[in-house]
Design a protein around this motif. Structure first.
Motif, PDB file in Angstrom:
ATOM      1  N   ALA A  60      41.199  41.574  41.904  1.00 51.85           N
ATOM      2  CA  ALA A  60      41.004  40.493  40.931  1.00 51.85           C
ATOM      3  C   ALA A  60      40.189  39.358  41.551  1.00 51.85           C
ATOM      4  CB  ALA A  60      42.352  39.964  40.456  1.00 51.85           C
ATOM      5  N   PHE A  61      39.392  38.701  40.700  1.00 54.11           N
ATOM      6  CA  PHE A  61      38.571  37.585  41.180  1.00 54.11           C
ATOM      7  C   PHE A  61      39.424  36.483  41.803  1.00 54.11           C
ATOM      8  CE2 PHE A  61      35.155  39.136  38.259  1.00 54.11           C
ATOM      9  CZ  PHE A  61      34.159  39.249  39.220  1.00 54.11           C
ATOM     10  N   ASP A  62      40.641  36.292  41.293  1.00 54.02           N
ATOM     11  CA  ASP A  62      41.477  35.205  41.818  1.00 54.02           C
ATOM     12  C   ASP A  62      42.387  35.661  42.962  1.00 54.02           C
ATOM     13  OD1 ASP A  62      43.184  36.770  40.334  1.00 54.02           O
ATOM     14  OD2 ASP A  62      44.054  35.116  39.177  1.00 54.02           O
ATOM     15  N   SER A  63      42.179  36.877  43.463  1.00 53.07           N
ATOM     16  CA  SER A  63      42.916  37.310  44.645  1.00 53.07           C
ATOM     17  C   SER A  63      42.353  36.536  45.834  1.00 53.07           C
ATOM     18  CB  SER A  63      42.743  38.812  44.875  1.00 53.07           C
ATOM     19  OG  SER A  63      43.524  39.253  45.967  1.00 53.07           O
ATOM     20  N   ASP A  64      43.220  35.867  46.572  1.00 60.54           N
ATOM     21  CA  ASP A  64      42.732  34.890  47.556  1.00 60.54           C
ATOM     22  C   ASP A  64      43.468  35.003  48.876  1.00 60.54           C
ATOM     23  OD1 ASP A  64      41.073  32.859  48.392  1.00 60.54           O
ATOM     24  OD2 ASP A  64      42.394  31.264  47.698  1.00 60.54           O
ATOM     25  N   VAL A  65      43.549  36.224  49.411  1.00 61.80           N
ATOM     26  CA  VAL A  65      44.158  36.437  50.719  1.00 61.80           C
ATOM     27  C   VAL A  65      43.047  36.465  51.762  1.00 61.80           C
ATOM     28  CG1 VAL A  65      45.543  37.977  52.144  1.00 61.80           C
ATOM     29  CG2 VAL A  65      46.047  37.744  49.704  1.00 61.80           C
TER      30      VAL A  65
END
Length: 329
Positions: A60-65
């Motif tokens: 997902a675009f908002d995956s932020d790891v």
């Protein structure tokens, strides 16, 4: 590289687009069940991976790891220049990377920590590095230069950070001689350059460049002694992907300077962004402090000052503290 890391790199490379489980299985010569298990392991690490029947998986675009794969995806063609390690927690990325350097780590090794428990700055100070509130990373390189030229590394890094902040966030940052980056009147970034010497040649064996950037407000706020000095880039949660993009942008811009570093290709930009000119400062060298006016910067990145006594000096080291303006200076 483990299967889950290979799959994460593939998903980061096409972030937002679907890749079928069958395609991933073929690419890595494993079964679709092995792909599914790797996807589940990545989800447990916090990666937002969506699955749709007949389409496959996508990050997902908002995956932020923050991960080696997320940073490498932002480096594009430059990814091969760096070996990126991301650790959940370290006392200090500089200290850790200096140990790796002594063990033979190659130039281009980058150590990133989600937090530092004993982050360090210049003059033996600590650098506040809480989990999730910033990016804290160190770069190893092995240049052919003297210790006297190490200032070129610090100043080039400062320009690289301001360029990266502008390109990634749109923020116009300025430089406080010699190693701090400010937005407005507060510090958002600190830089620490450390060298290791070759005993046989007497020259530099390696340089570790450490950079810490305040991204978001710390969960428990800044310590009281830092509230009037430090600030984050964002007043709330940063947009997804900003941390990976910032690290990649700083590394890319710094490496643009490296081949011609002794020609000082960053001098013009450093001068233009150094905001101390014409400011009243306290110059601290060892145990001695003196009030001065900043006149500018010379070709060797020395800070030109005029003391209240009328004496002028070109500072190669030391610290300057900004003072409130007063009439008659």
């Amino acid at each position: 590289m483990e299967l889950k890391e290979q799959i994460l790199a593939a998903l980061e490379g096409k972030k937002g687009s679907y890749i079928s489980g069958e395609a991933l299985a073929r690419a890595f010569f494993v079964s679709r069940n092995a792909v599914w298990k790797a996807i589940e392991a990545l989800r447990k690490e916090g990666h937002r991976i969506e699955a749709v029947t007949n389409k496959g998986y996508r990050l997902a675009f908002d995956s932020d790891v923050l991960s080696p794969q997320s940073i490498s995806a932002c480096l594009g063609d430059n990814a091969g220049l760096f070996d990126i390690l991301v650790e959940p927690s370290l006392p200090s990325t500089n200290t850790h990377l200096k140990t790796l350097a002594a063990e033979g780590a190659l130039e281009g090794t980058v150590v990133v920590a989600l937090e530092q428990t004993a982050g360090r700055g210049r003059m033996g100070r600590s650098f506040f590095s809480p989990r999730g509130a910033g990016v804290y990373f160190s770069l190893l390189f092995r240049p052919k230069m003297s210790a006297m030229d190490a200032t070129l590394v610090t100043t080039a890094a400062a320009v690289a950070v301001t360029d990266a902040l502008k390109s990634v966030t749109g923020v116009n940052a300025l430089i406080k001689w010699v190693n701090d980056v400010y937005v407005g009147e507060k510090k958002v970034c600190g830089i620490l350059t450390e060298g290791s010497f070759n005993v046989e040649t007497g020259g530099l064996d390696s340089i570790v460049l450490g950079i810490g950037i305040n991204i978001e407000p710390p969960p428990e706020g800044f310590p009281e002694e830092l509230t009037h000095i430090a600030a984050p880039l964002y007043g709330d949660v940063a947009p997804a992907g900003v941390k990976s993009r910032l690290i990649a942008a700083v590394l890319t811009r710094f490496y643009d300077f490296m081949p011609r570093l002794e020609e000082k290709p960053h001098l013009k930009d450093y001068r233009a962004r150094m905001f101390l000119q014409g400011r009243a400062v306290e110059v601290v060298v060892g145990d001695v402090s003196r009030r001065a006016m900043v006149l500018g910067l010379d070709e060797e990145f020395r800070l030109l000052v005029r003391y209240d006594s009328g004496e002028q000096d070109a500072l190669m080291s030391g610290e300057v503290r900004i003072l409130p303006e007063r009439s008659g200076v």
